[in-house]
Design a protein around this motif. Structure first.
Motif, mmCIF file in Angstrom:
data_model
loop_
_atom_site.group_PDB
_atom_site.id
_atom_site.type_symbol
_atom_site.label_atom_id
_atom_site.label_comp_id
_atom_site.label_asym_id
_atom_site.label_seq_id
_atom_site.Cartn_x
_atom_site.Cartn_y
_atom_site.Cartn_z
ATOM 1 N N GLY A 138 0.778 -1.217 0.000
ATOM 2 C CA GLY A 138 0.000 0.000 0.000
ATOM 3 C C GLY A 138 0.811 1.268 0.000
ATOM 4 N N THR A 139 2.049 1.224 -0.490
ATOM 5 C CA THR A 139 2.854 2.434 -0.552
ATOM 6 C C THR A 139 2.356 3.324 -1.688
ATOM 7 O OG1 THR A 139 4.454 1.426 -2.054
ATOM 8 C CG2 THR A 139 4.852 1.176 0.315
ATOM 9 N N ALA A 140 2.788 4.577 -1.652
ATOM 10 C CA ALA A 140 2.421 5.495 -2.731
ATOM 11 C C ALA A 140 2.963 4.999 -4.066
ATOM 12 C CB ALA A 140 2.953 6.887 -2.425
ATOM 13 N N GLU A 141 4.159 4.382 -4.046
ATOM 14 C CA GLU A 141 4.756 3.855 -5.276
ATOM 15 C C GLU A 141 3.913 2.735 -5.874
ATOM 16 O OE1 GLU A 141 7.503 6.093 -2.979
ATOM 17 O OE2 GLU A 141 6.366 4.304 -2.407
ATOM 18 N N GLY A 143 0.638 2.771 -5.715
ATOM 19 C CA GLY A 143 -0.689 3.319 -5.945
ATOM 20 C C GLY A 143 -1.645 3.062 -4.801
ATOM 21 N N TYR A 144 -1.106 2.851 -3.592
ATOM 22 C CA TYR A 144 -1.898 2.564 -2.384
ATOM 23 C C TYR A 144 -2.697 1.269 -2.520
ATOM 24 C CZ TYR A 144 -0.812 7.497 -1.768
ATOM 25 O OH TYR A 144 -0.159 8.703 -1.672
ATOM 26 N N ARG A 145 -2.308 0.438 -3.462
ATOM 27 C CA ARG A 145 -2.986 -0.845 -3.692
ATOM 28 C C ARG A 145 -2.469 -1.865 -2.691
ATOM 29 N NH1 ARG A 145 -4.965 -5.490 -4.231
ATOM 30 N NH2 ARG A 145 -5.133 -6.616 -6.197
ATOM 31 N N VAL A 146 -3.382 -2.530 -1.977
ATOM 32 C CA VAL A 146 -3.040 -3.551 -1.000
ATOM 33 C C VAL A 146 -3.525 -4.899 -1.517
ATOM 34 C CG1 VAL A 146 -3.479 -4.378 1.338
ATOM 35 C CG2 VAL A 146 -3.088 -1.939 0.923
ATOM 36 N N SER A 147 -2.660 -5.912 -1.475
ATOM 37 C CA SER A 147 -3.014 -7.233 -2.006
ATOM 38 C C SER A 147 -3.692 -8.115 -0.980
ATOM 39 C CB SER A 147 -1.753 -7.932 -2.531
ATOM 40 O OG SER A 147 -1.159 -7.192 -3.565
ATOM 41 N N ASN A 148 -3.277 -8.027 0.285
ATOM 42 C CA ASN A 148 -3.802 -8.901 1.334
ATOM 43 C C ASN A 148 -4.465 -8.072 2.422
ATOM 44 O OD1 ASN A 148 -2.486 -10.875 -0.104
ATOM 45 N ND2 ASN A 148 -1.612 -11.865 1.684
ATOM 46 N N ILE A 149 -5.486 -8.648 3.037
ATOM 47 C CA ILE A 149 -6.063 -8.050 4.233
ATOM 48 C C ILE A 149 -5.551 -8.811 5.448
ATOM 49 C CG2 ILE A 149 -8.124 -7.139 3.127
ATOM 50 C CD1 ILE A 149 -9.651 -9.576 4.130
ATOM 51 N N SER A 150 -5.508 -8.138 6.593
ATOM 52 C CA SER A 150 -4.909 -8.734 7.790
ATOM 53 C C SER A 150 -5.761 -9.850 8.358
ATOM 54 C CB SER A 150 -4.710 -7.657 8.858
ATOM 55 O OG SER A 150 -5.950 -7.163 9.310
ATOM 56 N N GLY A 151 -7.009 -9.887 8.014
ATOM 57 C CA GLY A 151 -7.935 -10.880 8.536
ATOM 58 C C GLY A 151 -9.289 -10.233 8.709
ATOM 59 N N PRO A 620 -1.025 -5.467 -11.652
ATOM 60 C CA PRO A 620 -0.651 -5.796 -10.269
ATOM 61 C C PRO A 620 -0.878 -4.674 -9.266
ATOM 62 C CG PRO A 620 1.000 -6.614 -11.798
ATOM 63 C CD PRO A 620 0.053 -5.791 -12.603
ATOM 64 N N ASN A 621 -0.981 -3.426 -9.737
ATOM 65 C CA ASN A 621 -1.186 -2.304 -8.819
ATOM 66 C C ASN A 621 -2.496 -1.565 -9.066
ATOM 67 O OD1 ASN A 621 1.217 -2.555 -7.309
ATOM 68 N ND2 ASN A 621 2.382 -1.505 -8.900
ATOM 69 N N LEU A 622 -3.485 -2.227 -9.678
ATOM 70 C CA LEU A 622 -4.775 -1.585 -9.944
ATOM 71 C C LEU A 622 -5.896 -2.597 -9.778
ATOM 72 C CD1 LEU A 622 -6.194 1.031 -10.848
ATOM 73 C CD2 LEU A 622 -5.992 0.225 -13.214
ATOM 74 N N LEU A 623 -6.770 -2.357 -8.797
ATOM 75 C CA LEU A 623 -7.868 -3.275 -8.490
ATOM 76 C C LEU A 623 -9.195 -2.567 -8.702
ATOM 77 C CD1 LEU A 623 -8.957 -5.973 -7.306
ATOM 78 C CD2 LEU A 623 -8.847 -4.886 -5.052
ATOM 79 N N GLY A 664 -5.488 2.223 -7.309
ATOM 80 C CA GLY A 664 -4.169 1.845 -7.786
ATOM 81 C C GLY A 664 -3.641 2.772 -8.861
ATOM 82 N N LYS A 665 -2.652 2.276 -9.601
ATOM 83 C CA LYS A 665 -1.965 3.062 -10.618
ATOM 84 C C LYS A 665 -2.570 2.773 -11.991
ATOM 85 C CE LYS A 665 2.372 4.149 -10.075
ATOM 86 N NZ LYS A 665 2.273 5.401 -9.300
ATOM 87 N N VAL A 666 -3.150 3.813 -12.590
ATOM 88 C CA VAL A 666 -3.695 3.692 -13.940
ATOM 89 C C VAL A 666 -2.561 3.707 -14.963
ATOM 90 C CG1 VAL A 666 -5.244 4.756 -15.628
ATOM 91 C CG2 VAL A 666 -5.834 4.772 -13.194
ATOM 92 N N THR A 667 -1.581 4.562 -14.720
ATOM 93 C CA THR A 667 -0.340 4.572 -15.488
ATOM 94 C C THR A 667 0.809 4.635 -14.497
ATOM 95 O OG1 THR A 667 -0.131 6.984 -15.657
ATOM 96 C CG2 THR A 667 -1.534 5.889 -17.291
ATOM 97 N N ASP A 668 2.031 4.642 -15.006
ATOM 98 C CA ASP A 668 3.178 4.725 -14.105
ATOM 99 C C ASP A 668 3.156 6.000 -13.282
ATOM 100 O OD1 ASP A 668 4.125 2.312 -14.965
ATOM 101 O OD2 ASP A 668 5.575 3.163 -16.392
#
Length: 796
Positions: A138-141, A143-151, A620-623, A664-668
């Motif tokens: 979820g870093t700015a790099e 795109g604040y996209r997070v792949s996993n939730i903590s539970g 990978p960085n856009l959901l 997430g990131k639409v472009t770089d």
């Protein structure tokens, strides 16, 4: 020469035998496994986030292969884990993504080696370490996209895309980059939540989701029985997980429209030394230190400390002082046992807090940029919070998870409530609640068991959770007085402070009110194949209410079974579709003395939700996530019978809607967090024809929001930020005669990252409510005025 060791792992009953030889570390296959892969076949994995070396060890044992690693190669690196069916190469690649390493096939197995460096885009003056890149999601790099939730509830950590509920995650990077003073700014930006009021108190905001208010927060997966006394500071938060939808099976009582899980910070795997100085608006200057790392060279024991001091006036002249200390310790006590302990102290005082407004006749005539209260209208909160958790993995078949939470909060509030009269004058009700004390307890224990029936994989979880809220007060704690005359808004600041009498200084003694929720849970996460899976569970929930002394003599206990079932289908690897059914248990009202059935404890309310959704990893960085839903909630109201009415449960609130969110990131260079909610909400059935078809109070049927960041390619390190946030009209009363107008807010900002004296430096500037829009957050609270916030962060 650096020493090297070799570790050979093999199953001996439930133990592991370790041998040392002078070679590279070899994680060997578990040759007793019934799931040994060939190179191209796939099997199902459920590997939690954590140490990368531990995750690779689990993967090697379960897949039946060997991998050779030098002892120091993966020190301090983390992985988000692995959930789903994978081939050997794909599984290794997924675990190693972002680590700077890759695997190479040899005759003896697999060897870990450095991945080649790909050139083509460099950032002048910037150096990104491999360990730092894999530190968190979820870093700015990204795109604040997070792949996993903590539970979520009794379900453990898992892939966000493969979770059959509508969930959005707000990471700490976003909280920091918008200079959020509290969570109100974040919920204002989120497409699934209405902006909550938090002007008149510090603590957990009461967030409206899908037209229902979610008042009881969740800390690190532990649900609270009540929101009162649950103070939270943004500096202790690592991420906020927002569940949009009914959550009775997951967390027990309440939370019909959604649930908010505050995931607090943990120790870092690499040394962290960061100082931030800034201003939250007006003259609210603050300093924040964030330090973390490991105590030992092996990285088994870690620490994290966050310290904040804030003082000054808000943009409308409300003096604020806040002191926060957050300390975290954790340790891998053995190779299979992990534990942590967290403590947070929060001391907050706010003076001249805005009044609350009742019976407003003209909602367009009040200016949010003005302060309307005298200085004595204040709020004091002192909170102590302690958490602890434990995870034990005795084998690949079993995991034991437990956690406990305790919070002790003292509060005092002196407030002004206004009732509008003719010609924009207001009568006042002055209230002082001196030295309230709130105690929140919560905890859970869950046991995960993994097994297979033929080709079907199961993760069966059983457990128990409980949460208690005690409200304590002294004699004559709460004093209520009427103002002396009807005043204009400009005259309110001159109201003298009443003589509150002996209530001030009295220490709270005994509980006067108690809530308790107990939950007995069982759930099965079933994987049929790479495309089909299901999650089925039952929660036998019990809600308890007790009242004493000045609140009467109430002893209430009711139970209900709240099930859930979800079915997931993945037509392709990057898309997950699902349908789900969930129920929520709420406490039935204890009928008051003005009704014929005075003292009756009405049965628990069981709300039902039906949902269908889709989640698509565009890259990978856009959901992209979208969901259709229907929530049915029972009504409680007076039947208006003569001569004495009866308080009854009858009919339904029905909320049908659709929601969408893109993160997430639409472009770089372009990051987007946007989407919206569209609902048809109202009372569908009732014995009172006057309210059928009416909208519920403080619930907007339409929301549309977008936040964007654009990294200027010609100025490395410089980003422009901003957002547009629309909230539709809503009603302040059940009769729908008092309409709260819709509003659109605009934010702008900029962020610049560089290096000074070889240290990372980030400067942030944000303007909130750029146009100075006058608006109402909800029926009784004014909106946030134009506010300019800035900060400077540097490593040391």
């Amino acid at each position: 020469m650096q020493p090297r060791v070799s570790i050979t792992l093999c199953c001996v009953v439930l133990g592991i035998v370790i041998h040392s030889v002078p070679a590279a570390t070899v994680i060997a296959a578990d040759h007793h496994s019934d799931q040994i892969q060939t190179r191209n076949t796939t099997i199902h994995y459920d590997i939690p986030a954590g140490s990368l070396i531990d995750a690779l060890s689990r993967f090697a044992r379960q897949s039946g292969v060997a991998i050779s690693i030098k002892a120091d190669q993966l020190k301090g690196l983390q992985t988000p884990g692995l959930t789903g069916s994978y081939s050997i190469e794909t599984g290794f690649a997924t675990l190693l993504a972002g680590s700077g390493y890759q695997i190479r096939k040899t005759d003896a197995g697999y060897v870990l080696q450095r991945a080649p460096i790909i050139t083509g885009q460099t950032l002048p003056m910037m150096t990104i370490s491999t360990a730092a890149a894999s530190l968190k999601q979820g870093t700015a790099e990204e795109g604040y996209r997070v792949s996993n939730i903590s539970g979520i509830g009794l379900w453990g950590e898992r892939s966000l895309r493969d979770t059959p509920y509508s969930i959005s995650v707000v990471p700490s990077d976003l909280i920091e980059n918008v200079n959020a003073q509290n969570m109100g700014q974040i919920f204002k930006m989120n497409p699934l939540t209405q902006e909550p009021n938090i002007q008149n108190f510090t603590g957990v905001p009461f967030v409206t989701i899908r037209g229902f208010q979610s008042a009881n927060p969740i800390y690190d997966g532990i649900p609270m029985a009540a929101g009162n006394g649950s103070a939270v500071s943004v500096i202790e938060i690592d991420r906020v997980e927002i569940l949009s939808g009914t959550s009775g099976f997951l967390y027990g009582g309440g939370r019909v429209g959604g649930a908010i899980n505050y995931v607090t910070k943990s120790p870092t795997d690499i040394p962290l030394r960061r100082l931030t100085f800034g201003n939250y608006g007006g003259t609210q200057f603050y300093g924040h230190a964030d330090v973390g790392g490991k105590f030992d060279e092996r990285g088994r024991f870690g620490y994290r400390a966050n310290l904040l001091y804030q003082s000054g006036d808000t943009a409308i002249g409300e003096p604020v002082t806040q002191k926060v200390a957050n300390i975290v310790l954790d340790g891998h006590l053995t190779d299979t046992l992990y534990a942590d302990v967290k403590y947070t102290y929060n001391d907050y005082r706010k003076e001249a807090t805005q009044p609350t407004f009742n019976n407003v006749r003209n909602r367009t005539g009040i200016d949010t940029s003005k302060r309307y209260s005298p200085k004595w209208a204040s709020n004091d909160v002192e909170s102590h919070k302690t958490y602890t958790s434990l995870r034990w993995d005795p084998s690949k078949y079993f995991t034991l998870r437990s956690a406990f939470f305790y919070q002790n909060t003292h509060m005092r509030a002196s407030r002004i409530q206004l009732n509008e009269q003719v010609e924009k004058t207001f009568t006042q009700v002055l209230t002082d609640t001196a030295n309230e004390k709130h105690e929140n307890y919560g905890g859970y224990i869950y046991l995960d068991t993994r097994f297979s029936t033929f080709t079907i994989n199961h993760k069966l979880t059983v457990g128990y959770s409980s949460t208690v809220w005690d409200y304590l007060m002294s004699d004559d704690c709460c004093i209520r007085q009427n103002g002396t005359s009807s005043l204009s808004l400009n005259e309110l600041k001159n109201i003298p402070e009443p003589n509150w009498g002996g209530a001030i200084g009295n220490e709270p003694k005994l509980p006067v009110w108690t809530y308790r929720y107990n939950n007995i849970l069982i759930g099965d996460n079933i994987t049929f194949n790479d495309q089909w899976s299901a999650m089925i569970g039952f929660n036998y929930g019990t809600t308890v209410t007790k009242a004493f002394r000045s609140f009467g003599d109430i002893d209430y206990e009711k139970s209900a079974l709240t099930p859930t079932v979800s079915l997931m289908y993945k037509p392709i690897e990057t898309v997950t579709t699902y349908v789900s059914y969930m129920e929520a248990l709420e406490q039935g009202t204890i009928v008051g003395s003005t009704y014929a059935n005075y003292g009756e404890a009405l049965p628990p309310l069981v709300s039902k939700q039906y949902e269908a959704g889709l989640k698509y990893d565009i890259n990978p960085n856009l959901l992209l996530s979208t969901a259709l839903f229907r929530i049915e909630k029972a009504n409680q109201y007076s039947n208006n019978a003569a001569p004495i009415p009866t308080y009854v449960q009858d009919g339904l609130h029905v909320h049908n809607g659709v929601e969408l969110i893109l993160t997430g990131k639409v472009t770089d260079n372009l990051t987007i967090i946007g989407g919206g909610t569209l609902m048809d909400i109202g009372v569908e059935k009732s014995n009172n024809p006057a309210i059928e078809g009416n909208k519920p109070t403080n619930a907007a049927s339409r929301m549309g929001k977008i936040y964007a960041e654009y990294a200027l390619p010609w100025v490395p390190g410089l980003s422009l930020t901003g957002g547009i946030y629309y909230t539709g009209e809503k009603y302040a009363d059940a009769a729908n005669t008092d309409k709260i107008p819709s509003y659109t807010l605009y934010d702008i900002g900029t962020r610049y990252t560089t290096r000074v004296l070889d240290k990372a430096l980030t400067v942030r500037l944000n303007v909130i409510n750029l146009t100075g829009k006058n608006y109402w957050q909800e029926a009784t609270y004014l909106g946030v005025p134009r506010t300019v916030a800035f900060s400077v962060s540097t490593m040391f």
